[in-house]
Design a protein around this motif. Structure first.
Motif, mmCIF file in Angstrom:
data_model
loop_
_atom_site.group_PDB
_atom_site.id
_atom_site.type_symbol
_atom_site.label_atom_id
_atom_site.label_comp_id
_atom_site.label_asym_id
_atom_site.label_seq_id
_atom_site.Cartn_x
_atom_site.Cartn_y
_atom_site.Cartn_z
ATOM 1 N N LEU A 1 -41.643 1.656 -3.425
ATOM 2 C CA LEU A 1 -40.317 1.644 -4.027
ATOM 3 C C LEU A 1 -40.418 1.783 -5.541
ATOM 4 C CD1 LEU A 1 -37.273 1.306 -3.579
ATOM 5 C CD2 LEU A 1 -37.597 -1.175 -3.788
ATOM 6 N N GLU A 2 -41.475 1.205 -6.141
ATOM 7 C CA GLU A 2 -41.678 1.343 -7.587
ATOM 8 C C GLU A 2 -41.821 2.804 -7.980
ATOM 9 O OE1 GLU A 2 -42.512 -2.737 -6.490
ATOM 10 O OE2 GLU A 2 -43.306 -0.837 -5.727
ATOM 11 N N ALA A 3 -42.521 3.575 -7.142
ATOM 12 C CA ALA A 3 -42.680 5.003 -7.418
ATOM 13 C C ALA A 3 -41.335 5.718 -7.358
ATOM 14 C CB ALA A 3 -43.656 5.620 -6.414
ATOM 15 N N ALA A 4 -40.498 5.328 -6.377
ATOM 16 C CA ALA A 4 -39.163 5.926 -6.268
ATOM 17 C C ALA A 4 -38.324 5.599 -7.493
ATOM 18 C CB ALA A 4 -38.474 5.438 -5.001
ATOM 19 N N HIS A 5 -38.488 4.401 -8.034
ATOM 20 C CA HIS A 5 -37.736 4.015 -9.231
ATOM 21 C C HIS A 5 -38.170 4.828 -10.446
ATOM 22 C CE1 HIS A 5 -36.588 -0.230 -7.548
ATOM 23 N NE2 HIS A 5 -35.870 0.754 -7.039
ATOM 24 N N GLU A 6 -39.392 5.343 -10.420
ATOM 25 C CA GLU A 6 -39.896 6.147 -11.531
ATOM 26 C C GLU A 6 -39.551 7.626 -11.375
ATOM 27 O OE1 GLU A 6 -41.468 4.888 -14.209
ATOM 28 O OE2 GLU A 6 -41.178 2.882 -13.376
ATOM 29 N N ASN A 7 -38.784 7.959 -10.366
ATOM 30 C CA ASN A 7 -38.435 9.354 -10.073
ATOM 31 C C ASN A 7 -37.808 10.020 -11.298
ATOM 32 O OD1 ASN A 7 -37.885 11.751 -8.723
ATOM 33 N ND2 ASN A 7 -35.988 10.972 -7.829
ATOM 34 N N GLU A 8 -38.446 11.044 -11.822
ATOM 35 C CA GLU A 8 -37.963 11.690 -13.037
ATOM 36 C C GLU A 8 -36.703 12.518 -12.809
ATOM 37 O OE1 GLU A 8 -40.834 14.455 -14.552
ATOM 38 O OE2 GLU A 8 -41.556 14.943 -12.541
ATOM 39 N N LEU A 9 -36.357 12.765 -11.549
ATOM 40 C CA LEU A 9 -35.125 13.487 -11.249
ATOM 41 C C LEU A 9 -33.908 12.568 -11.266
ATOM 42 C CD1 LEU A 9 -36.348 15.824 -8.362
ATOM 43 C CD2 LEU A 9 -35.928 16.417 -10.746
ATOM 44 N N GLY A 10 -34.155 11.272 -11.361
ATOM 45 C CA GLY A 10 -33.054 10.309 -11.414
ATOM 46 C C GLY A 10 -33.063 9.365 -10.223
ATOM 47 N N ARG A 11 -32.517 8.207 -10.421
ATOM 48 C CA ARG A 11 -32.430 7.238 -9.314
ATOM 49 C C ARG A 11 -31.338 7.647 -8.341
ATOM 50 N NH1 ARG A 11 -33.709 0.986 -10.890
ATOM 51 N NH2 ARG A 11 -35.694 1.346 -11.930
ATOM 52 N N TYR A 12 -31.508 7.229 -7.098
ATOM 53 C CA TYR A 12 -30.525 7.552 -6.067
ATOM 54 C C TYR A 12 -30.255 6.314 -5.222
ATOM 55 C CZ TYR A 12 -34.825 7.913 -3.284
ATOM 56 O OH TYR A 12 -36.036 7.647 -2.680
ATOM 57 N N LYS A 13 -29.177 6.391 -4.458
ATOM 58 C CA LYS A 13 -28.860 5.309 -3.530
ATOM 59 C C LYS A 13 -28.603 5.898 -2.148
ATOM 60 C CE LYS A 13 -23.867 5.341 -4.514
ATOM 61 N NZ LYS A 13 -22.699 4.536 -4.953
ATOM 62 N N ILE A 14 -28.857 5.116 -1.123
ATOM 63 C CA ILE A 14 -28.639 5.555 0.254
ATOM 64 C C ILE A 14 -27.170 5.335 0.604
ATOM 65 C CG2 ILE A 14 -29.334 5.293 2.665
ATOM 66 C CD1 ILE A 14 -31.522 6.315 0.781
ATOM 67 N N VAL A 15 -26.492 6.408 1.003
ATOM 68 C CA VAL A 15 -25.078 6.300 1.376
ATOM 69 C C VAL A 15 -24.904 6.278 2.892
ATOM 70 C CG1 VAL A 15 -24.267 7.370 -0.752
ATOM 71 C CG2 VAL A 15 -24.807 8.829 1.208
ATOM 72 N N LYS A 16 -25.982 6.629 3.599
ATOM 73 C CA LYS A 16 -25.916 6.600 5.059
ATOM 74 C C LYS A 16 -27.346 6.556 5.597
ATOM 75 C CE LYS A 16 -23.313 8.735 8.850
ATOM 76 N NZ LYS A 16 -22.448 9.884 9.242
ATOM 77 N N GLY A 17 -27.565 5.780 6.649
ATOM 78 C CA GLY A 17 -28.908 5.688 7.222
ATOM 79 C C GLY A 17 -29.740 4.612 6.564
ATOM 80 N N LYS A 18 -31.063 4.808 6.547
ATOM 81 C CA LYS A 18 -31.996 3.794 6.058
ATOM 82 C C LYS A 18 -32.810 4.294 4.871
ATOM 83 C CE LYS A 18 -32.721 1.806 10.689
ATOM 84 N NZ LYS A 18 -33.733 1.484 11.726
ATOM 85 N N GLN A 19 -33.295 3.321 4.102
ATOM 86 C CA GLN A 19 -34.219 3.600 3.013
ATOM 87 C C GLN A 19 -35.573 3.987 3.599
ATOM 88 O OE1 GLN A 19 -35.298 4.706 0.154
ATOM 89 N NE2 GLN A 19 -34.046 3.248 -1.027
ATOM 90 N N LEU A 20 -36.443 4.580 2.796
ATOM 91 C CA LEU A 20 -37.777 4.960 3.264
ATOM 92 C C LEU A 20 -38.596 3.723 3.615
ATOM 93 C CD1 LEU A 20 -38.639 7.768 0.680
ATOM 94 C CD2 LEU A 20 -37.932 8.069 3.062
ATOM 95 N N ASP A 21 -39.477 3.879 4.582
ATOM 96 C CA ASP A 21 -40.384 2.804 5.000
ATOM 97 C C ASP A 21 -41.758 3.094 4.398
ATOM 98 O OD1 ASP A 21 -41.921 0.906 6.184
ATOM 99 O OD2 ASP A 21 -41.380 1.393 8.255
ATOM 100 N N TYR A 22 -42.113 2.325 3.360
ATOM 101 C CA TYR A 22 -43.365 2.597 2.653
ATOM 102 C C TYR A 22 -44.562 1.887 3.283
ATOM 103 C CZ TYR A 22 -40.035 4.140 -0.873
ATOM 104 O OH TYR A 22 -39.002 4.778 -1.521
#
Length: 477
Positions: free
Chosen positions: A141-162
């Motif tokens: 999840l820390e890597a996702a937070h560092e996403n240079e394209l911008g942060r995102y939120k889940i509007v439907k379904g589930k978050q990734l399972d790391y």
């Protein structure tokens, strides 16, 4: 009692001077408290910033990024490989620095079957671009937070399972899902960047949307479809690895864009980390940056902008306040009330009592204005400054309040001393000299000389001063 009564009488009679003096004291006190609070908040936000984790990344510099061409795979020569990161890890271990890391790997993929990417403004063949979409994996999840394209939120379904070491599905954007009629649980295929016939089946685990605006060239204005961040497919690292897209010996667009974020426990560790990495020598076209600090700087930019205007504002406030006080209070004390001081001395009022009267006037006028300014500032500075700083918290620390209190009281004492000195240094003969200078010789028609006083009424124009003197004489009697 005499001193206090005369002081209060003078304050009440000179309404405009009283109101102006108090207004100046209120504004200067409030402005000082406001300015110091903003400067303190800016200093705390800059020097006191100490997040739980500080990220550090090694990326191509701005000059290199400017050469990016999504239709020219030779740009992949700027990607760092695992070997380079291994060298940096060894240098950090030798320096005794501890850290954790977050991994991001990206490659382009081709659209396949009925699923189509959102078109770019100047698309080219997938044989040149490697595909119309990007396939990006995160190790945590820390890597996702560092996403240079911008942060995102889940509007439907589930978050990734790391944590899972099996294939767990992917995330697609809401715009991509809408264009292709995809929903959570649906399947679609993509193809390898170097081989359109080699496909991978994906399952939609969740649908996302970005929580911040797209950078230039990464939204609907993207020239190539793969540069539009809504065409990015996100997945966990193990899903990416099981799809076979990571090839250490890949060529062209199959060479992965590997980014490792080093996660450090404090700002002090980050400073040491900087020195070690620079000593280990970065590639000539790369630089060390911190997304954490960049985001923090971006967040406090409104506060910093506000703080940068505070020092000149405070200087202007103090100078203008001093000038206005001199015009309203000082001119009256030093010039306009000369007759009042002289007359009271002539009728027998001691200089000490007169000095106390003037000091009390100074104290009462400025102390009330100062107190009101402090009270208003204590309640209004925080919400007003926080709003002007675009939500960055600005508070009024207790030690700052005491600093302003002691500074204000010190200023009032100085003004009282000036008022006292003015009375003690007054010379009575200047009063009679002023009267004598107003006497002129007048010649009548008969030729006889007569001496008259010119414009005696003008000399007594300050009715308040005359009243004060009369009251002093009555009290003395």
């Amino acid at each position: 009692m005499f001193v206090l009564k005369n002081a209060w009488s003078s304050i009440v009679r000179r309404k405009w001077r009283t109101l102006l003096t108090m207004f100046i004291a209120i504004i200067v006190t409030f402005g000082t408290l406001f300015g110091f609070s903003v400067l303190h908040a800016d200093e705390s936000a800059t020097d006191g910033y100490n997040p739980q984790l500080v990220s550090a990344v090694i990326r191509p510099d701005a000059k290199t990024k400017a050469t990016y061409n999504g239709a020219d795979s030779s740009y992949t020569k700027n990607y760092l490989a695992f070997d380079a990161y291994d060298n940096y890890a060894s240098a950090l271990q030798a320096a005794g620095l501890t850290y954790s890391y977050a991994l991001t790997i990206t490659v382009p993929v081709r659209q396949s079957g009925d699923v189509k990417a959102i078109a770019g403004t100047d698309d080219q063949s997938a044989d040149k671009t490697g595909g119309e979409m990007l396939y990006r994996s995160f190790s945590s999840l820390e890597a996702a937070h560092e996403n240079e394209l911008g942060r995102y939120k889940i509007v439907k379904g589930k978050q990734l399972d790391y944590s899972s070491q099996s294939k767990t599905g992917v995330l697609i954007s809401q715009a991509f899902a809408k264009k292709n009629g995809l929903d959570v649980g649906d399947k679609f295929t993509v193809a390898f960047p170097n081989d359109a016939k080699k496909t991978i089946e994906q399952t939609v685990r969740g649908i996302y949307e970005y929580t911040e605006p797209a950078a230039a060239g990464q939204g609907s204005d993207a020239k190539l479809a793969k540069d539009n961040r809504d065409n990015v497919i996100y997945t966990a690292y193990y899903t990416f690895a099981m799809d076979g897209l990571y090839a250490a010996d890949g060529k062209g667009w199959l060479i992965p864009d590997l980014n490792i974020s080093f996660l450090l426990d404090s700002m002090s560790t980050y400073r040491k980390f900087e020195k070690v990495i620079k000593k280990a020598k970065l590639p000539a076209n790369h630089e060390l940056t911190s997304p954490t600090l960049i985001e923090h700087e971006k967040q406090i930019a409104p506060l910093r902008s506000l703080a940068s205007s505070m020092k000149p504002m405070l200087a202007a406030l103090w100078i203008v306040g001093a000038v206005l006080l001199l015009l309203s209070w000082g001119s009256s004390l030093l010039v306009g009330r000369r007759r009042e001081i002289g007359n009271q001395i002539v009728i027998g009022v001691s200089r000490g009592r007169i000095a106390w009267q003037f000091m009390l006037e100074t104290l009462l006028l400025n102390l009330v204005g100062f107190a009101v300014g402090m009270v208003v500032g204590a309640f209004a500075v925080k919400p007003l400054a926080t709003k002007l700083a675009d939500g960055n918290a600005v508070s009024v620390p207790g030690n700052l309040i005491w600093t302003v209190i002691w500074s204000g009281l010190g200023t009032i004492v100085v003004l009282m001393v000036i008022a006292m000195i003015r009375v003690l240094l007054f010379r009575v003969r200047t009063l009679f000299a002023a009267r004598s200078s107003n006497e002129v010789e007048v010649v009548d028609d008969g030729g006889t000389d007569d001496t008259a006083t010119s414009d005696n009424a003008a000399n007594d124009s300050d009715t308040a001063d005359a009243d004060d003197t009369a009251e002093s004489a009555q009290e003395q009697a």
